[in-house]
Write an enzyme that holds these catalytic residues in place. Sequence first.
Site, PDB file in Angstrom:
ATOM      1  N   GLY A 286       4.535  95.880  22.642  1.00 22.76           N
ATOM      2  CA  GLY A 286       4.440  97.329  22.790  1.00 22.76           C
ATOM      3  C   GLY A 286       5.275  97.873  23.939  1.00 22.76           C
ATOM      4  O   GLY A 286       5.978  98.880  23.794  1.00 22.76           O
TER       5      GLY A 286
ATOM      6  N   GLN B 123      -2.080 101.051  19.274  1.00 20.86           N
ATOM      7  CA  GLN B 123      -3.533 101.008  19.101  1.00 20.86           C
ATOM      8  C   GLN B 123      -3.947 101.496  17.704  1.00 20.86           C
ATOM      9  O   GLN B 123      -5.109 101.398  17.333  1.00 20.86           O
ATOM     10  CB  GLN B 123      -4.174 101.880  20.199  1.00 20.86           C
ATOM     11  CG  GLN B 123      -5.560 101.472  20.628  1.00 20.86           C
ATOM     12  CD  GLN B 123      -5.680 100.026  21.060  1.00 20.86           C
ATOM     13  OE1 GLN B 123      -6.225  99.202  20.349  1.00 20.86           O
ATOM     14  NE2 GLN B 123      -5.182  99.711  22.261  1.00 20.86           N
TER      15      GLN B 123
ATOM     16  N   CYS C  45      -4.732  96.801  31.154  1.00 17.20           N
ATOM     17  CA  CYS C  45      -3.527  96.646  31.966  1.00 17.20           C
ATOM     18  C   CYS C  45      -3.712  97.178  33.384  1.00 17.20           C
ATOM     19  O   CYS C  45      -3.042  96.752  34.294  1.00 17.20           O
ATOM     20  CB  CYS C  45      -2.361  97.350  31.316  1.00 17.20           C
ATOM     21  SG  CYS C  45      -2.076  96.755  29.646  1.00 17.20           S
TER      22      CYS C  45
END
Lengths: 409, 386
Positions: free
Chosen positions: B73, B184, B329
């Site tokens: 991503g 997502q 993250c």
Amino acid sequence: MPSTFLLRYGEIALKGQNQGFFLETLARNVARAVEDLGPSEVRLAFGRVLVSVEADPEAAAGRLRKVFGVVSFSRVRDVSLDLGTVTSEAVALAEEAVTRQPEIVTFKVDTRRAEKRFPLTSMETSSEVGRAIHERLPQLRARMRDPDLLVRIELRDRAYLSTKTIPGPGGLPYGTGGRALALVSGGIDSPVAAWYAARRGVVIIPVHFHSFPFTSERSKEKVVDLCRVLAQSTGPLDLWVVHFTEIQRAIQTQVKDALRVVVMRRMMMRVCDRLAPRLGALALVTGESLGQVASQTLESIAAINAATTLPVLRPLIGADKTEIMAQAEAIGTYAISIRPYEDCCSLFVPAHPRTQPSLDETQRAEAALDTDALVRDALARSERLRITRSGADPAAIGPVSDRRAEGTR
Amino acid sequence: MAEREIYLDNAATTKPHPAVVEAMTRALTQEFGNPSSLHRKGLAAERLVKDAREAVARTLDVAPEEIVFTSGGTESNTLALRGVARLSKGRHIVTTAIEHSSVLTPIRRLAEEGYEVTELPVDGEGRVSPDRLAQALRADTILASVMAVNNELGTVQPLEAIGRVILGHAAGGRPVYFHVDAVQAWGKIPLRPKAWGVDLMSISGHKVHGPKGAGALYVRKGVRLAPLLGGGDQEGGIRPGTENVPGIAGLGAAASLLGADLSDVAGRMTDLRDRLRRAIAAIPEVRINTPDRGAAPHILNASFPGVRGETLLHRLEMDGIYTSTGSACHSHDPKPSHVLLAIGLPPDLCTSSLRFSLNRFTTSDEIDAAAAVVARAVADLRTLVR
């Protein structure tokens, strides 16, 4: 070809009858520091320690830099005790240095003659060798103060020559000063305090208070990593991870919030008070610095101290935060300490802790706690990890109250 | 620690499916050739990459040539944003306040390099308004980047309407590229980039039972991108470097699993998520942050006043239940989540929030067991940390 290092020690030279004990310990520690690098030989001679090791000299120097008791050291060339040989070796070394660093313009020769059968005095040797260097390298000027290049000559069983002096940590050999429990939180201060105690020769047994789930597994890993850095200087360490969750829980529910921090610190003292005699520890080491936080005022320290009969060593008591941070940086613990995982000290701090709690009111505040049972349970659920420079091993897990722990051999 | 593990952190990452592991093992042990090699070993590896490209393309209803494989991503987002900016003449970029850091950071870097950036606000549910976006577009706008599903809240963005706005604006002058971070969303809601006028769409393998380190960027035919790296002509020169064949094969296997039954899977996940939602909402003082309608089927975000999210997370971990505070993250960062702040949540409710995220294999037993533990844990912690 092995590299040879000449190590200088400071205070040990002032020791009297037990100097031998200090020196033997130093020699053993030096040997251990380099043992995994390659075959080595360590020998005591004329107020110096001589190490030769078949290893990369940079790697060996990195290890020696961390051995407590070493004030400074140099990588040396050793040659026979003969003025001609010494002179030509010194010239060769000076040439190498100038090739490496062409900006060198001034030099000095410093001789120490321990072997008095050598025909020239120290002064005479220095000026003789200095003349030879100037002849070969006329661009160099002699200069007594702050020379760019210092050629050191030690005349002992052989002649030892060096051009570089590397500082050691100083202090006394690790293992010559008894044993103490060092409280390690994961913050910046406590590992530095433990390091200072260890530098005075004290064998440290790190103790960490773990409050999972209020603190994470990563905060424990952080303490393991801090101990790995300390183990570079001390050799293997036995880290005790005390199960502090239930004590924390009891304090949160039974003690009024302004006094929780002081009571928590007192509980830590009580745990150590019970653990220390089993491990042969004679003192505690903490990272307290006067006035830094609410629990480090004189009033708080007095109330906390009253929970133990052991002497509490506070190597940082007079240090400013910036000094402690600089020292942590130098030791190598700073980058680990600032990882953002909370330890139990920061998580339960109330908004307005009392800064001047009296012992009397603290005792009243903790009266509801069954301190004996809490301490016993916490120790019974503690674990011990053996920490080396390369990692951690669970050494023993289980109750310590029912058997003699082996301590740290 | 608990014997039973209930993994409800699937928005962070998912467990690789056995079919994925098998495909990767095959690529590592048998078809280990370099797709660029001329011999048949190279050809076999090239076929794996080709099959994977087709499988991924099918999930988006696009042509295989429009799929560029990346490392995931973050790379897909950076490639899309920087790749467009390098080749465009305009100076203005539009995005939203609730994008993932792998979109916000590259855009903020472009801002440092001289681009003007408009970060659109969102409503209380975390949704961006197509009208506001229309107002933000300018003559020198080169790019609009809007995520499909917000990773913390699950909110689905009105991409179709946004696409219409962008196409309408483009009709008046220079084209505005439309990038969608769908990391997502992939495998959770239908994605139709062609129908929505999307030019670039990022996806990632490890959110859908594929491997970490493998993702893709959909690049609509005709869209030119400047590559981030220099090297060979792999992936049409847009992404040089020897292909990560095992990762790509795993990504392809994961894409095949997403296949035909998306609406069944999504319906089942929605039912379970709503079941969890009802149970959690019954805990006193809880605030559910995920919107009732228009949310992806797998995410539930809730705040538990009086309890720190991090403490609750570790407490649940003791019972084998894995969740998340904010997105993984940056959950080590003590700052409150920018997404929760953007929907107007007070900071103390941000730090007391927890995200539960399901996967297509989550069962109702797991949901019931987890909900019971959460209720107990919250009650227990509230007696301690108030």
